[in-house]
Design a protein around this motif. Structure first.
Motif, short mmCIF file in Angstrom:
data_model
loop_
_atom_site.label_atom_id
_atom_site.label_comp_id
_atom_site.label_asym_id
_atom_site.label_seq_id
_atom_site.Cartn_x
_atom_site.Cartn_y
_atom_site.Cartn_z
N GLN A 17 0.83 -1.21 0.00
CA GLN A 17 0.00 0.00 0.00
C GLN A 17 0.87 1.26 0.00
O GLN A 17 0.56 2.24 -0.70
CB GLN A 17 -0.92 0.00 1.23
N THR A 18 1.94 1.22 0.78
CA THR A 18 2.85 2.37 0.82
C THR A 18 3.49 2.60 -0.54
O THR A 18 3.58 3.74 -1.02
CB THR A 18 3.94 2.15 1.89
N LEU A 19 3.94 1.52 -1.18
CA LEU A 19 4.53 1.65 -2.52
C LEU A 19 3.51 2.19 -3.52
O LEU A 19 3.84 3.01 -4.38
CB LEU A 19 5.06 0.30 -2.99
N SER A 20 2.27 1.71 -3.42
CA SER A 20 1.22 2.18 -4.33
C SER A 20 0.97 3.68 -4.14
O SER A 20 0.86 4.43 -5.12
CB SER A 20 -0.08 1.41 -4.10
N LEU A 21 0.88 4.10 -2.88
CA LEU A 21 0.70 5.53 -2.61
C LEU A 21 1.86 6.33 -3.17
O LEU A 21 1.68 7.40 -3.77
CB LEU A 21 0.58 5.76 -1.10
N LEU A 22 3.09 5.83 -2.96
CA LEU A 22 4.28 6.53 -3.43
C LEU A 22 4.29 6.66 -4.95
O LEU A 22 4.51 7.76 -5.49
CB LEU A 22 5.54 5.80 -2.96
N ALA A 151 10.73 12.29 0.77
CA ALA A 151 9.83 12.93 1.75
C ALA A 151 8.41 12.41 1.59
O ALA A 151 7.71 12.17 2.58
CB ALA A 151 9.87 14.45 1.58
N LEU A 152 7.99 12.19 0.34
CA LEU A 152 6.65 11.65 0.10
C LEU A 152 6.52 10.25 0.68
O LEU A 152 5.47 9.89 1.24
CB LEU A 152 6.36 11.63 -1.41
N THR A 153 7.58 9.44 0.57
CA THR A 153 7.56 8.09 1.15
C THR A 153 7.24 8.15 2.63
O THR A 153 6.40 7.39 3.14
CB THR A 153 8.92 7.40 0.94
#
Length: 215
Positions: A17-22, A151-153
């Motif tokens: 999910q974090t990778l998808s958001l990134l 920073a977005l990560t």
């Protein structure tokens, strides 16, 4: 460590999910930020004024407040978007001004003679920016742009407070359920974040050296 190993599928789901958001918010922020940067240097006062207000307003608004608006206020106004896409919108809106400012600094670093030469060849503003200015500006600001992505990560962790089961949200849930293993749970979360940020940092350093040599 047993808690971490037993809940590895949950970690991997949160990591995904974090990778998808990134990836999604990062690409969207690049597009929106590029448009805002071009508007900011536009000779049309209304466009440059709008871009300046957009940049200053969102850049100086806390991310938590932006995501609160997207996750709570938008559904109240009738939006039926899933919370994941609300988080994408919020992260995109928050990150795009930083992309725009990084690009604007790159545009300012392009020699004025480049634009004058393009105009002397009969190119309009759009052609000058798209063909001459932006390609050089992007090359100059690749490391800063990667820093914005780093920073977005880390900013994706805020989405966990707004019903998105990303990495930090998974870690918080596991920490609450396993009070005797909080340190191990949070160290595992930090490790997964480092799997993203360290390669991005190395990539930024290598690209900076590469383009510095070419210039």
């Amino acid at each position: 460590m047993n808690v971490v190993i037993d809940n590895l599928p949950s970690y991997l789901e949160g990591f995904g999910q974090t990778l998808s958001l990134l990836v999604i918010a990062g690409l969207a922020a690049l597009v929106v930020g590029t448009v805002v940067a071009v508007m900011r240097i536009s000779p049309v006062p209304s466009l440059s004024g709008f871009a300046a207000v957009y940049t200053e307003l969102l850049r100086n608004t806390p991310l938590t407040l932006v995501l609160f608006f997207c996750a709570i206020i938008l559904p109240y106004l009738g939006s039926e978007l899933p919370y994941f896409w609300c988080a994408v919108i919020g992260l995109t809106a928050y990150t795009s001004p930083f992309v725009a400012e990084a690009l604007r600094s790159g545009v300012n670093g392009v020699p004025v003679g480049q634009a004058e030469a393009a105009r002397s060849l009969g190119l309009g503003f759009g052609q000058t920016v798209g063909v001459v200015i932006l390609p050089q500006a992007f090359r100059m600001v690749i490391p800063p742009l990667i820093n914005v992505m780093i920073a977005l990560t880390k900013n994706t962790s805020v989405a966990g407070a707004f019903f998105v089961a990303e990495l930090f949200g998974v870690g918080r849930t596991l920490a609450n359920a396993n009070g005797n293993a909080v340190v191990a749970v949070l160290l595992a979360v930090a490790t997964f974040y480092l799997l993203i940020t360290i390669p991005l940092g190395i990539l930024a350093g290598r690209l900076e050296k590469r383009f510095a040599v070419q210039r």
